[in-house]
Write a protein that holds these residues in place. Structure first.
Motif, PDB file in Angstrom:
ATOM      1  N   SER A  93       0.905  -1.337   0.023  1.00  0.00           N
ATOM      2  CA  SER A  93       0.114  -0.005   0.007  1.00  0.00           C
ATOM      3  C   SER A  93       0.861   1.498  -0.022  1.00  0.00           C
ATOM      4  O   SER A  93       0.615   2.260  -0.832  1.00  0.00           O
ATOM      5  CB  SER A  93      -0.781  -0.074   1.219  1.00  0.00           C
ATOM      6  OG  SER A  93      -1.722   0.999   1.359  1.00  0.00           O
ATOM      7  N   TYR A  94       1.980   1.208   0.757  1.00  0.00           N
ATOM      8  CA  TYR A  94       2.773   2.328   0.805  1.00  0.00           C
ATOM      9  C   TYR A  94       3.388   2.528  -0.612  1.00  0.00           C
ATOM     10  O   TYR A  94       3.564   3.636  -1.110  1.00  0.00           O
ATOM     11  CB  TYR A  94       3.726   2.089   2.047  1.00  0.00           C
ATOM     12  CG  TYR A  94       3.318   2.491   3.415  1.00  0.00           C
ATOM     13  CD1 TYR A  94       2.872   3.587   3.751  1.00  0.00           C
ATOM     14  CD2 TYR A  94       4.001   1.639   4.244  1.00  0.00           C
ATOM     15  CE1 TYR A  94       2.219   3.811   4.829  1.00  0.00           C
ATOM     16  CE2 TYR A  94       3.718   1.775   5.736  1.00  0.00           C
ATOM     17  CZ  TYR A  94       2.853   3.006   5.843  1.00  0.00           C
ATOM     18  OH  TYR A  94       2.563   3.208   7.387  1.00  0.00           O
ATOM     19  N   MET A  95       3.785   1.480  -1.169  1.00  0.00           N
ATOM     20  CA  MET A  95       4.685   1.543  -2.456  1.00  0.00           C
ATOM     21  C   MET A  95       3.609   2.013  -3.463  1.00  0.00           C
ATOM     22  O   MET A  95       4.140   2.745  -4.407  1.00  0.00           O
ATOM     23  CB  MET A  95       5.216   0.144  -2.614  1.00  0.00           C
ATOM     24  CG  MET A  95       6.230  -0.345  -1.667  1.00  0.00           C
ATOM     25  SD  MET A  95       7.089  -1.630  -2.047  1.00  0.00           S
ATOM     26  CE  MET A  95       8.059  -1.426  -3.413  1.00  0.00           C
ATOM     27  N   ALA A  96       2.535   1.519  -3.459  1.00  0.00           N
ATOM     28  CA  ALA A  96       1.484   1.952  -4.360  1.00  0.00           C
ATOM     29  C   ALA A  96       1.227   3.630  -4.399  1.00  0.00           C
ATOM     30  O   ALA A  96       1.196   4.102  -5.484  1.00  0.00           O
ATOM     31  CB  ALA A  96       0.051   1.317  -4.291  1.00  0.00           C
ATOM     32  N   GLY A 153       2.581   6.886  -7.508  1.00  0.00           N
ATOM     33  CA  GLY A 153       1.339   7.537  -8.071  1.00  0.00           C
ATOM     34  C   GLY A 153       1.760   7.851  -9.643  1.00  0.00           C
ATOM     35  O   GLY A 153       0.608   8.126 -10.424  1.00  0.00           O
ATOM     36  N   MET A 154       2.815   8.398  -9.625  1.00  0.00           N
ATOM     37  CA  MET A 154       3.147   9.025 -11.208  1.00  0.00           C
ATOM     38  C   MET A 154       3.322   7.908 -12.128  1.00  0.00           C
ATOM     39  O   MET A 154       3.368   8.256 -13.474  1.00  0.00           O
ATOM     40  CB  MET A 154       4.364  10.044 -10.999  1.00  0.00           C
ATOM     41  CG  MET A 154       4.261  11.036  -9.925  1.00  0.00           C
ATOM     42  SD  MET A 154       2.943  12.359 -10.705  1.00  0.00           S
ATOM     43  CE  MET A 154       3.600  12.904 -12.273  1.00  0.00           C
ATOM     44  N   ALA A 181      -0.574   0.140 -10.067  1.00  0.00           N
ATOM     45  CA  ALA A 181      -1.708  -0.719  -9.872  1.00  0.00           C
ATOM     46  C   ALA A 181      -1.257  -2.080  -9.400  1.00  0.00           C
ATOM     47  O   ALA A 181      -1.914  -3.007  -8.881  1.00  0.00           O
ATOM     48  CB  ALA A 181      -2.169  -0.696 -11.318  1.00  0.00           C
ATOM     49  N   GLU A 182      -0.019  -2.624  -9.771  1.00  0.00           N
ATOM     50  CA  GLU A 182       0.552  -3.810  -9.535  1.00  0.00           C
ATOM     51  C   GLU A 182       0.609  -3.839  -7.813  1.00  0.00           C
ATOM     52  O   GLU A 182       0.341  -4.850  -7.329  1.00  0.00           O
ATOM     53  CB  GLU A 182       1.822  -4.298 -10.172  1.00  0.00           C
ATOM     54  CG  GLU A 182       2.649  -5.434  -9.496  1.00  0.00           C
ATOM     55  CD  GLU A 182       1.687  -6.603  -9.943  1.00  0.00           C
ATOM     56  OE1 GLU A 182       1.903  -7.994  -9.287  1.00  0.00           O
ATOM     57  OE2 GLU A 182       0.748  -6.720 -10.704  1.00  0.00           O
ATOM     58  N   HIS A 183       1.121  -2.888  -7.253  1.00  0.00           N
ATOM     59  CA  HIS A 183       1.391  -2.857  -5.725  1.00  0.00           C
ATOM     60  C   HIS A 183      -0.168  -2.914  -5.126  1.00  0.00           C
ATOM     61  O   HIS A 183      -0.225  -3.472  -4.081  1.00  0.00           O
ATOM     62  CB  HIS A 183       2.241  -1.710  -5.408  1.00  0.00           C
ATOM     63  CG  HIS A 183       3.665  -1.942  -5.575  1.00  0.00           C
ATOM     64  ND1 HIS A 183       4.391  -2.642  -4.896  1.00  0.00           N
ATOM     65  CD2 HIS A 183       4.297  -1.357  -6.313  1.00  0.00           C
ATOM     66  CE1 HIS A 183       5.681  -2.871  -5.434  1.00  0.00           C
ATOM     67  NE2 HIS A 183       5.700  -1.719  -6.217  1.00  0.00           N
ATOM     68  N   LYS A 184      -1.023  -2.048  -5.746  1.00  0.00           N
ATOM     69  CA  LYS A 184      -2.370  -2.010  -5.216  1.00  0.00           C
ATOM     70  C   LYS A 184      -2.964  -3.310  -5.258  1.00  0.00           C
ATOM     71  O   LYS A 184      -3.671  -3.883  -4.348  1.00  0.00           O
ATOM     72  CB  LYS A 184      -3.147  -0.891  -6.070  1.00  0.00           C
ATOM     73  CG  LYS A 184      -4.572  -1.020  -5.544  1.00  0.00           C
ATOM     74  CD  LYS A 184      -5.432   0.113  -6.462  1.00  0.00           C
ATOM     75  CE  LYS A 184      -7.074   0.041  -5.892  1.00  0.00           C
ATOM     76  NZ  LYS A 184      -7.767   0.855  -6.851  1.00  0.00           N
TER      77      LYS A 184
END
Length: 267
Positions: free
Chosen positions: A147-150, A154-155, A161-164
């Motif tokens: 979640s932090y990495m997603a 953001g840019m 999307a993969e981290h999400k």
């Protein structure tokens, strides 16, 4: 901060009809003002409790439960200190005892910009070797790390999307294990609906949680934060300001410094 929120409310005054009456918005803003007046006191109380634990550590040495209490206590208050105590735990523990320190350490590393180190550390742990009693902690750390990495990517929509997706996978695993009806389960379920594109279901569950949780609850802060994001997306400005104020108030009362709502109101 009250004035900033009022300005925000005025800026969107011409948007469609809202769900939260203005009187309730004003009440939430007043609660936030009162909490901010005593912010230093709440921070001091949390720091004093952590200093007391640190004193016990100096007297008794690096017991693993005490190191974990310090790490958990500093998480969302001073994450650098949390990482230090988790590192101490990793050095002091052996075998399975070190596992919770390792995956919690990995979950916080993205906040310091160490993305590759975070995933390398987390995925070096074999899921089959995690005791059943620790799976909730393990899955929650994986969810938090991704979640932090997603949010940091953001840019870069594809990477984010993969981290999400991975974060949601761990969220789904958590829902299979958490006690049904518990506040944690309700929050995770509401958050899962929100992040997977089902805002109407999320609003019901997270709204009930905000109403039921204490004013200083971390879950209340996070649920209200999600509700504010949904309200903003739908053009419901009164609800946006209300839930933003509720979230920020809970963060102030709990001396939480991972203050997403506070950051938004300060922009």
């Amino acid at each position: 901060m009250h004035r900033l929120l009022l300005s925000l409310f005025a800026a969107f005054a011409l948007l469609p009809a809202v769900a939260v009456p203005q009187s309730k918005v004003e009440e939430a803003l007043a609660d936030l003002d009162r909490a901010l007046e005593h912010r230093r006191t709440y921070i001091g109380m949390r720091q004093a409790a952590l200093d007391s634990l640190a004193g016990l550590r100096r007297e008794s040495g690096d017991s693993l439960p005490l190191l974990m209490r310090l790490a958990d206590g500093y998480t969302s208050f001073n994450n650098d200190s949390a990482l230090v105590y988790l590192s101490y735990g990793m050095e002091s523990a052996n075998g399975a005892e070190a596992l919770p320190f390792r995956w919690k350490h990995a979950s916080l590393l993205p906040l310091a910009g160490f993305f590759e180190e975070a995933t390398g550390e987390f995925y070096s742990i074999e899921p089959e070797g995690v005791p059943d009693s620790l799976l909730v902690s393990y899955y929650d750390s994986g969810r938090q790390m991704h979640s932090y990495m997603a949010s940091f990517y953001g840019m870069y929509p594809d990477i984010a999307a993969e981290h999400k997706r991975r974060s949601l996978d761990y969220q789904a695993k958590l829902l299979e294990l958490l006690p049904k009806g518990s506040s944690e389960y309700k929050f995770r379920q509401g958050e899962y609906y929100y992040l997977s594109g089902k805002p109407e279901l999320a609003r019901v569950i997270l709204g009930e949680l905000v109403d039921d949780e204490p004013a200083d609850s971390h879950l209340r802060a996070r649920a209200a934060h999600h509700l504010s994001s949904m309200a903003r997306a739908s053009g419901d400005t009164a609800s946006y300001v209300y839930y933003l104020a509720v979230s920020a108030t809970a963060d102030v009362l709990s001396a939480t410094r991972e203050v997403f709502s506070g950051r938004k109101t300060a922009k």
